[in-house]
Scaffold this active site. Structure first.
Site, PDB file in Angstrom:
ATOM      1  N   ALA A 123       0.817  -1.215   0.000  1.00  0.00           N
ATOM      2  CA  ALA A 123       0.000   0.000   0.000  1.00  0.00           C
ATOM      3  C   ALA A 123       0.850   1.263   0.000  1.00  0.00           C
ATOM      4  O   ALA A 123       0.342   2.365  -0.171  1.00  0.00           O
ATOM      5  CB  ALA A 123      -0.931  -0.006   1.218  1.00  0.00           C
ATOM      6  N   ASP A 170       7.637  -4.837  -2.236  1.00  0.00           N
ATOM      7  CA  ASP A 170       8.769  -4.180  -2.894  1.00  0.00           C
ATOM      8  C   ASP A 170      10.095  -4.865  -2.578  1.00  0.00           C
ATOM      9  O   ASP A 170      11.157  -4.277  -2.722  1.00  0.00           O
ATOM     10  CB  ASP A 170       8.823  -2.694  -2.511  1.00  0.00           C
ATOM     11  CG  ASP A 170       8.906  -2.465  -1.008  1.00  0.00           C
ATOM     12  OD1 ASP A 170       8.905  -3.457  -0.251  1.00  0.00           O
ATOM     13  OD2 ASP A 170       8.983  -1.293  -0.589  1.00  0.00           O
ATOM     14  N   GLY A 193       1.170   2.472   9.174  1.00  0.00           N
ATOM     15  CA  GLY A 193       2.193   1.533   9.631  1.00  0.00           C
ATOM     16  C   GLY A 193       1.914   0.097   9.218  1.00  0.00           C
ATOM     17  O   GLY A 193       0.800  -0.257   8.835  1.00  0.00           O
ATOM     18  N   ARG A 243      10.232   7.941  -3.209  1.00  0.00           N
ATOM     19  CA  ARG A 243      11.599   8.121  -3.713  1.00  0.00           C
ATOM     20  C   ARG A 243      11.814   7.559  -5.123  1.00  0.00           C
ATOM     21  O   ARG A 243      12.828   7.813  -5.748  1.00  0.00           O
ATOM     22  CB  ARG A 243      12.603   7.477  -2.737  1.00  0.00           C
ATOM     23  CG  ARG A 243      12.915   8.378  -1.556  1.00  0.00           C
ATOM     24  CD  ARG A 243      13.909   7.724  -0.621  1.00  0.00           C
ATOM     25  NE  ARG A 243      13.283   6.674   0.177  1.00  0.00           N
ATOM     26  CZ  ARG A 243      13.955   5.702   0.778  1.00  0.00           C
ATOM     27  NH1 ARG A 243      15.268   5.626   0.637  1.00  0.00           N
ATOM     28  NH2 ARG A 243      13.320   4.792   1.495  1.00  0.00           N
ATOM     29  N   LYS A 249      12.575 -13.488 -33.350  1.00  0.00           N
ATOM     30  CA  LYS A 249      11.307 -13.424 -32.628  1.00  0.00           C
ATOM     31  C   LYS A 249      10.403 -14.527 -33.124  1.00  0.00           C
ATOM     32  O   LYS A 249      10.239 -14.663 -34.342  1.00  0.00           O
ATOM     33  CB  LYS A 249      10.633 -12.071 -32.833  1.00  0.00           C
ATOM     34  CG  LYS A 249       9.406 -11.904 -31.949  1.00  0.00           C
ATOM     35  CD  LYS A 249       8.323 -11.057 -32.569  1.00  0.00           C
ATOM     36  CE  LYS A 249       7.576 -11.778 -33.659  1.00  0.00           C
ATOM     37  NZ  LYS A 249       6.430 -11.060 -34.210  1.00  0.00           N
TER      38      LYS A 249
HETATM   39  C1  UD1 Z   1       9.955  -2.278   8.404  1.00  0.00           C
HETATM   40  C2  UD1 Z   1      10.095  -2.875   9.809  1.00  0.00           C
HETATM   41  C3  UD1 Z   1      11.572  -2.907  10.188  1.00  0.00           C
HETATM   42  C4  UD1 Z   1      12.375  -3.680   9.161  1.00  0.00           C
HETATM   43  C5  UD1 Z   1      12.125  -3.109   7.759  1.00  0.00           C
HETATM   44  C6  UD1 Z   1      12.773  -4.015   6.732  1.00  0.00           C
HETATM   45  C7  UD1 Z   1       8.051  -2.147  10.921  1.00  0.00           C
HETATM   46  C8  UD1 Z   1       7.450  -1.249  11.903  1.00  0.00           C
HETATM   47  N1  UD1 Z   1       9.354  -2.037  10.731  1.00  0.00           N
HETATM   48  O1  UD1 Z   1      10.462  -0.957   8.410  1.00  0.00           O
HETATM   49  O2  UD1 Z   1      11.715  -3.513  11.457  1.00  0.00           O
HETATM   50  O3  UD1 Z   1      13.747  -3.629   9.480  1.00  0.00           O
HETATM   51  O4  UD1 Z   1      10.712  -3.081   7.496  1.00  0.00           O
HETATM   52  O5  UD1 Z   1      12.761  -3.406   5.500  1.00  0.00           O
HETATM   53  O6  UD1 Z   1       7.359  -2.958  10.310  1.00  0.00           O
HETATM   54  N2  UD1 Z   1       3.588  -0.510   3.978  1.00  0.00           N
HETATM   55  C9  UD1 Z   1       2.242  -0.385   3.706  1.00  0.00           C
HETATM   56  N3  UD1 Z   1       1.483   0.435   4.483  1.00  0.00           N
HETATM   57  C10 UD1 Z   1       1.994   1.124   5.527  1.00  0.00           C
HETATM   58  C11 UD1 Z   1       3.375   1.007   5.808  1.00  0.00           C
HETATM   59  C12 UD1 Z   1       4.143   0.174   5.029  1.00  0.00           C
HETATM   60  O7  UD1 Z   1       1.729  -1.003   2.776  1.00  0.00           O
HETATM   61  O8  UD1 Z   1       1.224   1.832   6.210  1.00  0.00           O
HETATM   62  C13 UD1 Z   1       4.394  -1.405   3.163  1.00  0.00           C
HETATM   63  C14 UD1 Z   1       5.416  -0.639   2.338  1.00  0.00           C
HETATM   64  O9  UD1 Z   1       4.909  -0.330   1.066  1.00  0.00           O
HETATM   65  C15 UD1 Z   1       6.570  -1.622   2.262  1.00  0.00           C
HETATM   66  C16 UD1 Z   1       6.449  -2.413   3.560  1.00  0.00           C
HETATM   67  O10 UD1 Z   1       5.141  -2.228   4.029  1.00  0.00           O
HETATM   68  O11 UD1 Z   1       6.433  -2.514   1.197  1.00  0.00           O
HETATM   69  C17 UD1 Z   1       7.466  -2.004   4.599  1.00  0.00           C
HETATM   70  O12 UD1 Z   1       7.331  -0.634   4.858  1.00  0.00           O
HETATM   71  P1  UD1 Z   1       8.586   0.287   5.115  1.00  0.00           P
HETATM   72  O13 UD1 Z   1       8.116   1.658   5.391  1.00  0.00           O
HETATM   73  O14 UD1 Z   1       9.583   0.095   4.037  1.00  0.00           O
HETATM   74  O15 UD1 Z   1       9.218  -0.395   6.409  1.00  0.00           O
HETATM   75  P2  UD1 Z   1       9.661   0.251   7.746  1.00  0.00           P
HETATM   76  O16 UD1 Z   1       8.468   0.561   8.568  1.00  0.00           O
HETATM   77  O17 UD1 Z   1      10.631   1.322   7.476  1.00  0.00           O
HETATM   78 CA    CA Z   2      11.461  -0.183   2.899  1.00  0.00          CA
END
Ligand code: UD1
Ligand code: CA
Length: 419
Positions: free
Chosen positions: A11, A103, A78, A16, A318
């Site tokens: 989601a 991702d 989150g 970036r 092709k």
């Molecule tokens: C998260 C973990 C962290 C870990 C890291 C690894 C949590 C709180 N933290 O970090 O411990 O080291 O991943 O990469 O989980 N996403 C949503 N909706 C949201 C938030 C995130 O769909 O509301 C999805 C993002 O698109 C992504 C994934 O969840 O694919 C992870 O989100 P991201 O923000 O990259 O992870 P962090 O919270 O930084």
């Molecule tokens: Ca990430």
């Protein structure tokens, strides 16, 4: 053990990437990031998959179609909140749920299987994938007790100075007991530095309840790399390139330069075939044994190449079927064609397969000798043991054993430049 369900988090916004598209529909080697994750989950034996979408959800749905179910996250509160959106699909189920990020496309099916197997064998309510990083900054840290048991994950922004020293990080792949995950999600609060519902807090909540949690340290750190910007997209493409090329080399294929050989997924190449630099081979292509391909060749979708074939420099194929021992040594476009065995296609030969409306086929038999710079105006059929004179434009079928010449006669105007 019950069933295993997959949940993929997709989601997020992907700010970036600087893109007008959803981040997870960007491609690595022709396949969207999200497609790669879904394929991997299926390969791990999980058939019931929920994708949580939000930003540009319609693009993700267009790509995945009905291979998965969808849950919606309207506000990015989150990772814990993301998983909460999938709970309606999990309620009443018993078994395991595997949670992955949309991702992070290079995770292997074997790694997912290991997580599931360990959670069952060790009776863990949460089994997480971790990695050891020289520079763990930015990641959630894995907190273990003196006995080495996983107790909690602490996010960078909430970590104490001591916790920041921990080099074991949360890689972002999880296997949970479904029922206990649902109960733990109900207890999440956003009382932390980022004001988010952290999925990672589930580990601590389970431990407080006396439920066992554990971890597997990933063997290959490249599996857990995510794509947040274009540079990472390129880096992961490179990692996948090397990974695929290595697999072919293990199978007995010589690759002269792994850095400029672009072999997409699901290509079959026989033993002792040599791939010269700057060659691209698209998904689904089958190449036999002892062939030579390239340099600078482009083997596109739908090609089947038999044994002992030579495809030389600057050749584009092709939907071409090429028989044993045939040579297409240089500068040709051969599309929508069937070529028999031991045929030689001269330099600069082109199948004119498209009339502006439809594609048509060129069929060339065995033992044919096609001179340089021949155009085949498809549909056209050329028999066995034929010779096609250089420079011919072939518009009509050529019978077996014939010589065909289809070009203007040369006129020499003598003394033209004398006065
Ligand atoms: C998260 C973990 C962290 C870990 C890291 C690894 C949590 C709180 N933290 O970090 O411990 O080291 O991943 O990469 O989980 N996403 C949503 N909706 C949201 C938030 C995130 O769909 O509301 C999805 C993002 O698109 C992504 C994934 O969840 O694919 C992870 O989100 P991201 O923000 O990259 O992870 P962090 O919270 O930084
Ligand atoms: Ca990430």
């Amino acid at each position: 053990m019950g069933e295993v369900i997959g949940v993929i988090l997709a989601a997020g916004k992907g700010t970036r990437m600087k893109t007008k598209k959803s981040k997870v529909v960007h491609k690595i080697y022709g396949k969207e990031l999200i497609t790669r994750v879904v394929n991997t989950v299926f390969k791990a034996g999980i058939n019931d998959v929920i994708t949580v979408v939000g930003h540009k959800r319609e693009e993700v749905e267009a790509v995945l179609g009905d291979r998965v179910k969808y849950a919606y996250q309207d506000e990015l509160l989150g990772t814990g909140h993301t998983v909460m959106q999938a709970v309606p699909y999990l309620k009443g189920k018993k078994g395991k749920v595997v949670i992955l990020y949309g991702d992070v496309p290079l995770i292997r099916p074997e790694t997912i299987k290991k997580l599931i197997d360990k959670s069952i064998a060790d009776r863990e309510y949460a089994t997480i994938l971790t990695a050891i990083y020289d520079n763990p900054t930015g990641y959630g840290r894995v907190v273990r007790d003196i006995g080495g048991n996983v107790k909690a994950i602490v996010e960078e922004k909430d970590a104490t100075e001591d916790q920041k020293e921990i080099m074991e990080i949360n890689a972002g792949a999880y296997c949970f007991d479904i029922e206990e995950l649902i109960l733990a999600l109900e207890k999440l609060t956003p009382n932390n530095a980022q004001g988010e519902y952290y999925l990672t807090d589930v580990i601590k909540i389970m431990n407080e309840k006396g439920l066992k949690t554990g971890a597997i340290i990933v063997e290959d750190n490249t599996e857990i790399l995510g794509v947040n910007d274009r540079a990472q997209l390129e880096m992961l493409t490179r990692i996948l390139r090397i990974r695929i090329n290595q697999k072919h080399m293990e199978n007995g294929v010589t690759i002269e330069d792994v850095n400029t050989t672009y072999i997409y997924d699901d290509v079959e190449i026989g033993m002792d075939t040599v791939i010269h630099p700057n060659t691209t081979i698209k998904s689904g292509v089958v190449i036999g044994e002892n062939c030579e391909i390239g340099p600078n060749s482009y083997i596109r979708e739908g090609c089947t190449i038999s044994d002992n074939v030579k495809i030389g420099s600057f050749v584009e194929l092709k939907k071409a079927t090429i028989g044993e021992g045939t040579k297409v040594p240089h500068l040709s476009y051969m599309g929508d064609c069937e070529i028999g065995s031991k045929t030689n296609i001269g330099c600069g030969t082109i199948t004119c397969n498209y009339d502006g409306f439809k594609k048509s086929k060129t069929i060339i038999g065995d033992n044919a000798f096609v001179g340089s710079n021949v155009n085949f105006i498809a549909p056209v059929k050329v028999g066995n043991n034929t010779t096609i004179a250089a420079g011919s434009t072939i518009t009509e079928d050529v019978p077996n054993d014939a010589l065909s010449i289809a070009r203007e006669r040369q006129i020499n105007k003598e003394n033209w430049n004398k006065n």
